[in-house]
Design an enzyme around this catalytic site. Structure first.
Site, PDB file in Angstrom:
ATOM      1  N   GLY A 199     116.320-206.750  15.483  1.00 17.48           N
ATOM      2  CA  GLY A 199     115.491-205.696  16.031  1.00 17.48           C
ATOM      3  C   GLY A 199     114.058-206.155  15.874  1.00 17.48           C
ATOM      4  O   GLY A 199     113.779-207.043  15.099  1.00 17.48           O
ATOM      5  N   CYS A 200     113.101-205.576  16.601  1.00 19.87           N
ATOM      6  CA  CYS A 200     111.773-206.175  16.581  1.00 19.87           C
ATOM      7  C   CYS A 200     110.684-205.282  17.133  1.00 19.87           C
ATOM      8  O   CYS A 200     110.938-204.222  17.669  1.00 19.87           O
ATOM      9  CB  CYS A 200     111.736-207.428  17.445  1.00 19.87           C
ATOM     10  SG  CYS A 200     113.220-208.373  17.459  1.00 19.87           S
ATOM     11  N   GLY A 201     109.445-205.796  17.016  1.00 21.51           N
ATOM     12  CA  GLY A 201     108.306-205.195  17.685  1.00 21.51           C
ATOM     13  C   GLY A 201     107.579-206.283  18.443  1.00 21.51           C
ATOM     14  O   GLY A 201     107.558-207.431  18.008  1.00 21.51           O
TER      15      GLY A 201
END
Ligand code: SF4
Ligand code: SF4
Lengths: 358, 502
Positions: free
Chosen positions: A11-13
């Site tokens: 998951g990330c930004g």
């Protein structure tokens, strides 16, 4: 056939900006935006890509290579010297930071294929891609993590601010920047595993998981791509390479393939578009990226932001004068652009395509 | 009378207390098991094939069809069927015939493959709330597309697309000829195909007048007997299929006995009434791959380039054969696994020749990819697809769509008794006897078959949703979404599937 690939889940930004008028912006700006989204990562990977940072070497491929072992450097340099003209070699400047105990050896090369070496497409790009594939898959402990002209990627294991400080990002100025912080759920921190992923001028930062990974990978293998990194994002980078560079499609068409409109919506289009998209979906069905994602795709002439076809991951865009910003969260934009002219959430599957002015 | 040493397989019984002497069983049994004995129904149980028609139509539930308990002494090596066949062969000197697909037990790979599902890191998708796309195209695809830009800056397709067959779901009906099945059974298939946006296939029996309203959902077949083939026939459907082989009987031809050739069948097949319809083992103008190429192109020329499908039985060398077929110009390769059904086949052929569809499909998909020609043809997987789960797994292994025959016939009443070759099917399916075929009302049974297709469509959507994808093409060939349970390393490697847990 090697079927034994493993999948990386993360998951990330992400964040990105572009100055359409090619005004160069310091790397500290993008680092500030990304650092605001610290909690979207877990400190196991962050990175940046920048375009327009090497104007003095704009005609050379800028190879950023990380070495886990010194011996790999010898092998790679022997290979490079044999096939390329080397304009300049230097270690990538870094600052020691306490959060980074060990880091790979980081070296950059400004090179061009030596005459006589080039086979394939004639302009040398196939040759360079093959060289990258060869180094990455055949030389243990060496990894080319950036290879475009007048652009570069900077990435590693750490938080956004740590990686920015380590790579002295504030010393670079570029007209397109992207950044990414990562929340891997399985892989141990490997510097090469951080985003952006790049190939020649393409760079991808990506939040999501490609549920169609299995078929996307097998499709790319048909065209000779070797998927070495075992991540979803590599698939995205290679798909852009295949569609745009090798098949000669434009960016918008590539986006239509990757996040294809639904059949029910295709029904309502005018005859030409209907014919075009029906053909695209038939021909490139194995290139459809299915599953949750938002991604930013940087290239020599612009920046593209796109979501999956039902928008299962966030993406916000904003403009201010000639600047366009895109990020996982609006706050990451407002951190560096407090009063944007417009702010919007791009619709599912509808790309935001920004091109540099000439 | 000399009593056969091959004992009856089933015991048809009627509870005389419950029986109201309505004689429906006598009427319903296609195999003449029952007869009227003046005050009660007489039973000749050795004729019973356990098709269960009488059981369903007995108003008082008086009938029970039991397994005959008197059996040869059990033997772990000599099975009941081994002994029984020897007895029958000793009596007749003939080849024991069978109908439907191979019923022997053995590893069924579909049952050892498990599909994936989403948890936490990627969301599953609710098919009741979000669009779920099953639309499928069969046919050649270009390897890449080219566009021109109009003055208005809009893209316009420059590549000429090869013709494709559009399916609302990745399911079609397998070829079953008029002759092997009744016209009413074909009408059920045709109506359903139209209703559900999929396709039926004439099989090698020509095209009956009554099917003409459905031709936009019909593939016409050309096989070794060339029954009913003329330019009009070839142009009647949306595509033409060349049948080289059938999974249930690879390498052998067909024989429809004269008794099954009444006037209507004869007309459709363009042969005299009552003559045996013999389909030779090979096509006598195809003795090699280059001959196939000529036939493919002859058909394309005749039909103004409609898609051509080539159907083969999955035999040992299937990958190389399929590659040759694609290179010969086929738009569709139809793979029929050894579990596939038939109207009639020698038992020895049906049960011992060919390989399972799962193996064949994996090998063909791999080979076409290695050769970079996977886009040149679609793959239809058939031969034992029992459920939407089998269909999903076949698609994950690399099929563009599956074809079903047996499952479709089951909605018409078939209970898999396996005696189709007798022409007595009590359900009116594999028979031409008018008193039997009249039972199969196309309108009524098309509703049931459409229900089945609709149910499988819903099931496929549920599977896609659980997998977190919303288009069938994201499952197609995505073997990463399969895991093998209880399969050895070599089988897994062959299938391109990881073991569960990895
Ligand atoms: S063959 Fe079928 S209809 Fe006849 S007795 Fe047996 S089960 Fe009943
Ligand atoms: S079609 Fe008729 S004869 Fe054939 S297996 Fe089914 S019920 Fe039996």
């Amino acid at each position: 056939m090697d079927h034994n690939f493993q999948k990386d889940i993360a998951g990330c930004g992400l964040t990105g900006l572009i100055s359409k008028k090619r005004e160069r912006v310091s790397g500290s700006i993008i680092a500030k935006s990304l650092t605001l989204m610290n909690d979207r990562g877990n400190g196991l990977g962050a990175g940046y890509a920048a375009y327009g940072i090497y104007p003095d070497f704009a005609d050379f491929y800028a190879f950023h290579i990380m070495y886990d072992v010194q011996s790999a450097r010898f092998s790679v340099e022997e290979y490079i010297k044999e096939h390329f003209h080397v304009e300049k070699v230097e270690e990538i400047p870094t600052t020691p930071v306490k959060e980074i105990a060990i880091n790979p050896l980081l070296v950059r090369y400004f090179i061009s294929p030596s005459k006589g070496s080039i086979t394939g497409d004639g302009n040398g790009e196939d040759f360079v891609v093959n060289a990258i594939m060869k180094i990455n898959s055949e030389i243990d402990g060496a990894y080319v993590f950036s290879s475009g002209k007048n652009m570069g990627a900077f990435k590693g294991v750490g938080n956004p601010s740590v990686i920015a400080e380590f790579f002295r990002l504030d010393e670079y100025e570029g007209h397109i920047w992207t950044g990414h912080t990562r929340f891997p759920t399985n892989t141990p921190g490997w510097w090469g595993g951080a985003h952006p992923f790049t190939l020649l001028d393409w760079s991808i930062v990506h939040n999501g998981e490609i549920s169609s990974y299995g078929i996307n990978k097998r499709y790319l293998e048909m065209f000779g791509y070797k998927l070495a990194l075992l991540t979803d994002t590599e698939v995205v980078a290679y798909l852009f390479d295949l569609l745009i560079r090798r098949h000669g499609l434009d960016v918008a068409t590539a986006c239509t393939i990757l996040a294809a409109p639904f059949w029910k919506d295709i029904e309502d289009l005018d005859a030409d578009e209907k014919e075009a998209i029906t053909a695209l979906r038939q021909t490139y069905s194995s290139a459809l990226l299915n599953g949750p994602f938002s991604l930013l795709f940087g290239h020599q002439n612009g920046l593209v932001g796109i979501n999956d076809r039902i928008k299962l991951r966030p993406l916000v865009a904003a403009t201010k004068d000639d600047m366009v910003y895109m990020a996982s969260e609006e706050s990451a934009i407002r951190a560096i652009c407090p009063a944007p002219d417009t702010v919007w959430a791009p619709r599912a599957g509808e790309p935001v395509i920004v091109e540099l002015e000439n | 009378m000399f009593k056969s040493q091959a004992p009856p397989e089933y015991r048809a019984t009627i509870d005389t207390d419950k029986c109201i002497r309505c004689k429906r069983c006598i009427q319903n049994c296609g195999w003449s098991v029952y007869d009227w004995g003046g005050d009660r129904v007489q039973i000749e149980t050795s004729k019973c094939v356990r098709c269960l028609r009488c059981y369903h139509y007995c108003p008082t539930e008086a009938i029970e069809i039991l397994k005959e308990e008197t059996r040869f002494k059990e033997n772990g090596y000599w099975s009941y069927n081994h002994i029984r066949n020897i007895k029958r062969q000793a009596e007749t000197g003939g080849i024991p015939l069978t109908g439907m697909g191979c019923d022997r037990e053995g590893t069924i790979l579909f049952d050892h493959l498990m599909l994936d599902a989403c948890q936490v890191t990627n969301p599953s998708i609710d098919p009741l709330r979000e669009p779920m796309e099953l639309k499928t195209f069969l046919g050649k695809k270009p390897s890449k597309l080219e566009f021109t830009k109009g003055k208005d800056g809009k893209r316009k397709l420059a590549t000429k697309m090869p013709p494709n067959l559009e399916l609302a779901a990745p399911i079609i009906f397998s070829p079953m000829s008029y002759g092997s099945i009744s016209l009413n059974a074909q009408k059920v298939l045709a109506r359903t195909a139209k209703e559900c946006g999929i396709l039926m296939n004439t099989g090698e029996g020509g095209l009956h007048e009554d099917l003409k309203p459905y031709t936009s959902n019909i593939i016409v077949q050309v096989a070794s007997g060339r029954f009913g083939v003329n330019p009009e026939y070839l142009n009647a459907g949306v595509a033409v299929e060349i049948k080289i082989g059938q999974g249930a009987k690879p390498g052998i031809g067909g024989h429809l006995p004269g008794e099954k050739i009444p006037l209507e069948v004869a007309k459709a097949r363009m042969i005299p009434v009552g003559t045996d319809a013999l389909s030779p083992a090979p096509q006598h103008d195809i003795y090699s791959i280059e001959d196939l190429r000529q036939l493919i192109y002859a058909i394309k020329e005749t039909t103004n380039y409609k898609p051509v499908s080539v159907k083969i039985a999955t035999v040992h060398n299937v990958a190389a054969i399929a590659s040759g077929i694609v290179r010969a110009g086929a738009d569709i390769v139809y793979l029929d696994g050894f579990r596939g059904g038939t109207g009639a086949a020698p038992g020895i052929i049906r049960d011992h020749l060919g390989i399972p569809i799962e193996h064949a499909l994996a090998a063909v998909d791999d080979r076409l990819r290695q050769e970079g020609i996977r886009n040149e043809a679609s793959i239809v997987a058939a031969g034992g697809i029992r459920s939407a789960a089998d269909a999903a797994k076949a698609i994950a292994l690399g099929a563009d769509c599956v074809a079903i025959g047996t499952a479709a016939l089951m909605t018409m009443g078939c209970t898999l008794c396996g005696k189709c070759y007798t022409g007595n099917c009590s359900w009116g399916i594999t028979t031409q006897r008018p008193e039997l075929t009249v039972r199969l009302d196309p309108e009524v049974y098309a509703v049931r078959l459409s229900n089945l297709i609709r149910a499988w469509v819903h099931e496929l959507m549920e599977v896609l949703g659980a997998l977190g994808v919303n288009a069938i093409e994201s499952l197609r060939g995505s073997r990463e979404r399969l895991r093998g349970v209880g399969l050895d390393a070599q089988t897994l490697d062959m299938l391109g599937v990881k073991p569960a847990g990895r």
